[in-house]
Design a protein around this motif. Sequence first.
Motif, PDB file in Angstrom:
ATOM      1  N   GLN A 151      -2.280  10.690   0.393  1.00 37.85           N
ATOM      2  CA  GLN A 151      -2.493   9.965   2.112  1.00 37.85           C
ATOM      3  C   GLN A 151      -1.706  10.452   2.989  1.00 37.85           C
ATOM      4  O   GLN A 151      -2.607  11.198   3.977  1.00 37.85           O
ATOM      5  N   ARG A 152      -1.034  11.495   2.712  1.00 40.86           N
ATOM      6  CA  ARG A 152       0.139  12.253   3.959  1.00 40.86           C
ATOM      7  C   ARG A 152      -1.178  13.996   3.989  1.00 40.86           C
ATOM      8  O   ARG A 152      -1.536  14.124   4.932  1.00 40.86           O
ATOM      9  N   VAL A 153      -1.929  13.649   3.024  1.00 40.95           N
ATOM     10  CA  VAL A 153      -2.799  15.164   3.073  1.00 40.95           C
ATOM     11  C   VAL A 153      -3.521  14.467   4.050  1.00 40.95           C
ATOM     12  O   VAL A 153      -4.676  15.499   4.434  1.00 40.95           O
ATOM     13  N   ALA A 154      -3.966  13.425   3.107  1.00 36.61           N
ATOM     14  CA  ALA A 154      -5.185  12.819   4.729  1.00 36.61           C
ATOM     15  C   ALA A 154      -4.871  12.394   6.173  1.00 36.61           C
ATOM     16  O   ALA A 154      -6.006  13.058   6.434  1.00 36.61           O
ATOM     17  N   GLY A 173      -3.662   0.381   2.304  1.00 41.53           N
ATOM     18  CA  GLY A 173      -4.347  -0.948   2.014  1.00 41.53           C
ATOM     19  C   GLY A 173      -3.727  -0.826   0.251  1.00 41.53           C
ATOM     20  O   GLY A 173      -3.777  -1.312  -1.158  1.00 41.53           O
ATOM     21  N   ALA A 174      -3.858   0.615  -0.373  1.00 46.07           N
ATOM     22  CA  ALA A 174      -4.493   0.936  -2.110  1.00 46.07           C
ATOM     23  C   ALA A 174      -2.786   1.587  -2.520  1.00 46.07           C
ATOM     24  O   ALA A 174      -2.041   1.886  -3.445  1.00 46.07           O
ATOM     25  N   LEU A 175      -1.105   1.006  -1.368  1.00 43.26           N
ATOM     26  CA  LEU A 175      -0.123   1.868  -1.782  1.00 43.26           C
ATOM     27  C   LEU A 175       0.767   0.834  -1.679  1.00 43.26           C
ATOM     28  O   LEU A 175       0.403  -0.327  -1.491  1.00 43.26           O
ATOM     29  N   ASP A 176       2.150   1.082  -2.591  1.00 43.07           N
ATOM     30  CA  ASP A 176       3.278   0.104  -2.706  1.00 43.07           C
ATOM     31  C   ASP A 176       3.922  -0.143  -1.597  1.00 43.07           C
ATOM     32  O   ASP A 176       3.239   0.207  -0.669  1.00 43.07           O
ATOM     33  N   ILE A 177       4.626  -0.912  -1.758  1.00 41.87           N
ATOM     34  CA  ILE A 177       5.535  -1.752  -0.342  1.00 41.87           C
ATOM     35  C   ILE A 177       6.234  -0.564   0.449  1.00 41.87           C
ATOM     36  O   ILE A 177       6.059  -0.010   1.574  1.00 41.87           O
ATOM     37  N   ARG A 178       6.703   0.528  -0.899  1.00 39.38           N
ATOM     38  CA  ARG A 178       7.924   1.523  -0.332  1.00 39.38           C
ATOM     39  C   ARG A 178       6.914   2.432   0.656  1.00 39.38           C
ATOM     40  O   ARG A 178       7.344   2.829   1.828  1.00 39.38           O
ATOM     41  N   THR A 179       6.257   3.351  -0.171  1.00 41.74           N
ATOM     42  CA  THR A 179       5.135   4.469   0.270  1.00 41.74           C
ATOM     43  C   THR A 179       4.198   4.258   1.640  1.00 41.74           C
ATOM     44  O   THR A 179       4.226   4.492   2.113  1.00 41.74           O
ATOM     45  N   ALA A 180       3.814   2.572   1.005  1.00 41.32           N
ATOM     46  CA  ALA A 180       3.139   2.622   2.514  1.00 41.32           C
ATOM     47  C   ALA A 180       4.296   2.293   4.021  1.00 41.32           C
ATOM     48  O   ALA A 180       3.847   2.393   4.906  1.00 41.32           O
ATOM     49  N   ARG A 181       5.417   1.927   3.491  1.00 42.52           N
ATOM     50  CA  ARG A 181       6.387   2.485   5.161  1.00 42.52           C
ATOM     51  C   ARG A 181       6.356   3.590   5.598  1.00 42.52           C
ATOM     52  O   ARG A 181       6.187   3.787   6.789  1.00 42.52           O
ATOM     53  N   GLU A 182       6.381   4.552   4.222  1.00 44.03           N
ATOM     54  CA  GLU A 182       6.388   5.703   4.802  1.00 44.03           C
ATOM     55  C   GLU A 182       5.321   6.273   5.422  1.00 44.03           C
ATOM     56  O   GLU A 182       5.732   6.853   6.797  1.00 44.03           O
ATOM     57  N   VAL A 183       4.053   5.530   5.022  1.00 44.23           N
ATOM     58  CA  VAL A 183       2.688   6.404   5.786  1.00 44.23           C
ATOM     59  C   VAL A 183       2.780   5.605   7.307  1.00 44.23           C
ATOM     60  O   VAL A 183       2.797   6.619   7.839  1.00 44.23           O
ATOM     61  N   LEU A 184       3.694   4.708   7.352  1.00 43.33           N
ATOM     62  CA  LEU A 184       3.262   3.634   9.044  1.00 43.33           C
ATOM     63  C   LEU A 184       4.643   4.492   9.279  1.00 43.33           C
ATOM     64  O   LEU A 184       3.900   4.531  11.012  1.00 43.33           O
ATOM     65  N   ASP A 185       5.574   4.640   8.807  1.00 45.53           N
ATOM     66  CA  ASP A 185       6.524   5.355   9.893  1.00 45.53           C
ATOM     67  C   ASP A 185       6.152   6.964  10.409  1.00 45.53           C
ATOM     68  O   ASP A 185       6.481   6.828  11.504  1.00 45.53           O
TER      69      ASP A 185
END
Length: 244
Positions: A151-154, A173-185
């Motif tokens: 998702q970071r590549v995207a 939507g396809a990420l776990d809670i911790r990784t989702a938080r990192e993408v939102l950050d």
Amino acid sequence: MLATTTRTAVTLEDVVKTYPGGVRALDGVSLSVDAGTFLAVMGPSGSGKSTLMHCAAGLDTPTSGRAFIEGTEISRLNETKRTELRRARVGFIFQQYNLLPSLSVADNITLPLRLAGAAPDREWIGTLVDRVGLAGRLHHRPSELSGGQQQRVAVARALVSRPAVVFADEPTGALDIRTAREVLDLLRALVDEFGQTVVMVTHDPAAAARADLALVMADGRIADTIVAPAAPHLARRLTELETE
């Protein structure tokens, strides 16, 4: 206006979208998003949030009304011109990443430039790669990356052409809670550090709470506009709409 800035990134004027069978997905929606705004769009299933994004991004055309990106009326362009505008001025982030498995990370990131016949800005690409934390992964294939790294590549791919606006469709939507938080950050930081405009469709109140402003859709209309949204408030409002 959604923020106090001098430039409007996205505008919808009385947009109606009707599908065959008389289904009205958008019912006279007007919206203005200033540059540098992080906007979340929420709503129950069938509320029109995805249709709003598609019309605003030029992926679909309104039945009536007008849609603009940085003052260009995309709703009146033919498909070829809309495609050209999207390549130059719109970035997309999807739930399932949509990376090409045969290409390296570097080639996935720069793909929009090649499709548009544009020369890469090496300094900007280097800045993006560093900011999304992929400097050591440029020669890897997507299958060699975690979901969060993909998702970071995207995200980097969406930004490589310096778009007027990035549309993110359920990006966590396809990420776990911790990784989702990192993408939102990361999305929040891109708005704060680079002044990027982001319009994010999400069902997750916690994700929407990272935005500057949230629109809550219901029956093809904007039911609420919430500044500095809080997750509990958004969750309650969605529950109310789903039970009305």
